[in-house]
Structure formats: structure tokens, C-alpha cells
Design an enzyme around this catalytic site. Structure first.
Site, PDB file in Angstrom:
ATOM      1  N   HIS A   1       0.850  -1.191   0.000  1.00  0.00           N
ATOM      2  CA  HIS A   1       0.000   0.000   0.000  1.00  0.00           C
ATOM      3  C   HIS A   1       0.888   1.245   0.000  1.00  0.00           C
ATOM      4  O   HIS A   1       2.003   1.223   0.530  1.00  0.00           O
ATOM      5  CB  HIS A   1      -0.891   0.024   1.235  1.00  0.00           C
ATOM      6  CG  HIS A   1      -1.928  -1.051   1.249  1.00  0.00           C
ATOM      7  ND1 HIS A   1      -2.988  -1.025   2.108  1.00  0.00           N
ATOM      8  CD2 HIS A   1      -2.075  -2.179   0.507  1.00  0.00           C
ATOM      9  CE1 HIS A   1      -3.740  -2.090   1.913  1.00  0.00           C
ATOM     10  NE2 HIS A   1      -3.200  -2.812   0.941  1.00  0.00           N
TER      11      HIS A   1
ATOM     12  N   GLU B   1       0.866   4.043   1.667  1.00  0.00           N
ATOM     13  CA  GLU B   1       1.285   4.544   2.980  1.00  0.00           C
ATOM     14  C   GLU B   1       2.340   3.639   3.607  1.00  0.00           C
ATOM     15  O   GLU B   1       3.355   4.118   4.124  1.00  0.00           O
ATOM     16  CB  GLU B   1       0.082   4.635   3.935  1.00  0.00           C
ATOM     17  CG  GLU B   1      -1.071   5.469   3.424  1.00  0.00           C
ATOM     18  CD  GLU B   1      -2.110   4.668   2.635  1.00  0.00           C
ATOM     19  OE1 GLU B   1      -3.248   5.152   2.539  1.00  0.00           O
ATOM     20  OE2 GLU B   1      -1.795   3.572   2.115  1.00  0.00           O
TER      21      GLU B   1
END
Length: 172
Positions: free
Chosen positions: A56, A58
């Protein structure tokens, strides 16, 4: 919520990262990490092109610079995460564990967003380390990119896209 010109700049870069993810076939999410008001990382989702669930935007940005974030904390500077979509449980947990002081996300995620969880139910350590969480900066732009990603992969995303559309219909 009043955002600064710099906040908008950081989210704009996160949106560029989301568009890049979309172009290369990943789900369109982008993230930017700042320390003391300076960008140290910008990344996008890679879970389709890298073929790992944990890729992901982040988590990638945080993982690559967790040492710098740790050193900055000791130096009295604060780290912030700007992301185009509300963080999932994994990304929120990673942000808390790396001592991110502030999370700003653009678009809420009615399917997998985790920022509304109650930190008090997680234990004392999490309560002490919980970041400031703000939402809505460049929301509409992020929402459009997310929808574009879901439409590309239709009908796989039909049910989730409906959740997003229902959520957006309630915005002012």
C-alpha cells in the site's frame, strides 16, 4: 478544517502518485511523508504490480523512511502522512507504530478505512501515540481517481464502487 498552502501541495503530490498507480495498473492511492515540513517520501500503491498485499502507498512510504522518522522524533521534529484515501487498518497501524504525529487523508473509505476506530479500546500505548487525524483535503479529486480505478476493474469493484457513490451523495 483550514489547510495551509503546503498541506495542499503535499496532497497534490500524493494525488500525482495515485494517478501514477492508476496508469501502471495498481489501485490509485498515493502518499507523502513530511518531516518538519519537508517531503522525505512520496509513493503509490504497488500491490498489483509487485504482487504483495502489503504494498500500500502509505506502508511503502513509511517503511522506506521509518529510520528517518525515528531520528526526527528524537530531534524534536514531527512527521506527517498525507494520503489520498483513508488508511486501512494495516497502514494506520504502521503510521502509529512509526510515530507519525499527523495523518491527513483526502477521501474517506467506507469499505476499508480504519481511522474511526476508538484508540481508547486499543490500550494505553496506542492512546499515547495516536496521531491527529484530519480528512477532506482535496477530497473530490481523490474520489474521482478512486472511482476511475474501480471502473477500470469493473465488475469486480461494482459493490464497493456503489458504497463510495452512496457516501459521496451525502457530501455537501
Amino acid at each position: 478544517m483550514r489547510y495551509t498552502r503546503k498541506d495542499k501541495e503535499y496532497m497534490g503530490i500524493a494525488l500525482e502518485q495515485a494517478r501514477f498507480a492508476l496508469e501502471r495498473g495498481d489501485f490509485p492511492v498515493g502518499a507523502v511523508i513530511t518531516i518538519g515540513g519537508k517531503i522525505i517520501s512520496a509513493n503509490c500503491n504497488g500491490n498489483n504490480t509487485v504482487d504483495k498485499y502489503t504494498e500500500h502507498a502509505e506502508a511503502r512510504a513509511l517503511d522506506n523512511f521509518s529510520g528517518a522518522i525515528k531520528r526526527s522524533k528524537k530531534g524534536g521534529m514531527e512527521a506527517a502522512l498525507f494520503t489520498t484515501l483513508e488508511p486501512c487498518l494495516m497502514c494506520l497501524g504502521t503510521a502509529v507504530m512509526t510515530r507519525i504525529k499527523r495523518i491527513v487523508y483526502a477521501c474517506p473509505d467506507p469499505n476499508g478505512g480504519a481511522t474511526s476506530m476508538k484508540k481508547e479500546e486499543l490500550g494505553e500505548w496506542y492512546t499515547k501515540k495516536w496521531p491527529i487525524i484530519e480528512q477532506g483535503l482535496l477530497r473530490d479529486e481523490a474520489y474521482e481517481i478512486v472511482l476511475e480505478g474501480m471502473k477500470r476493474d469493473s465488475p469486480r469493484w461494482d459493490r464497493i464502487r456503489k458504497m463510495f457513490e452512496d457516501m459521496a451523495s451525502k457530501w455537501d
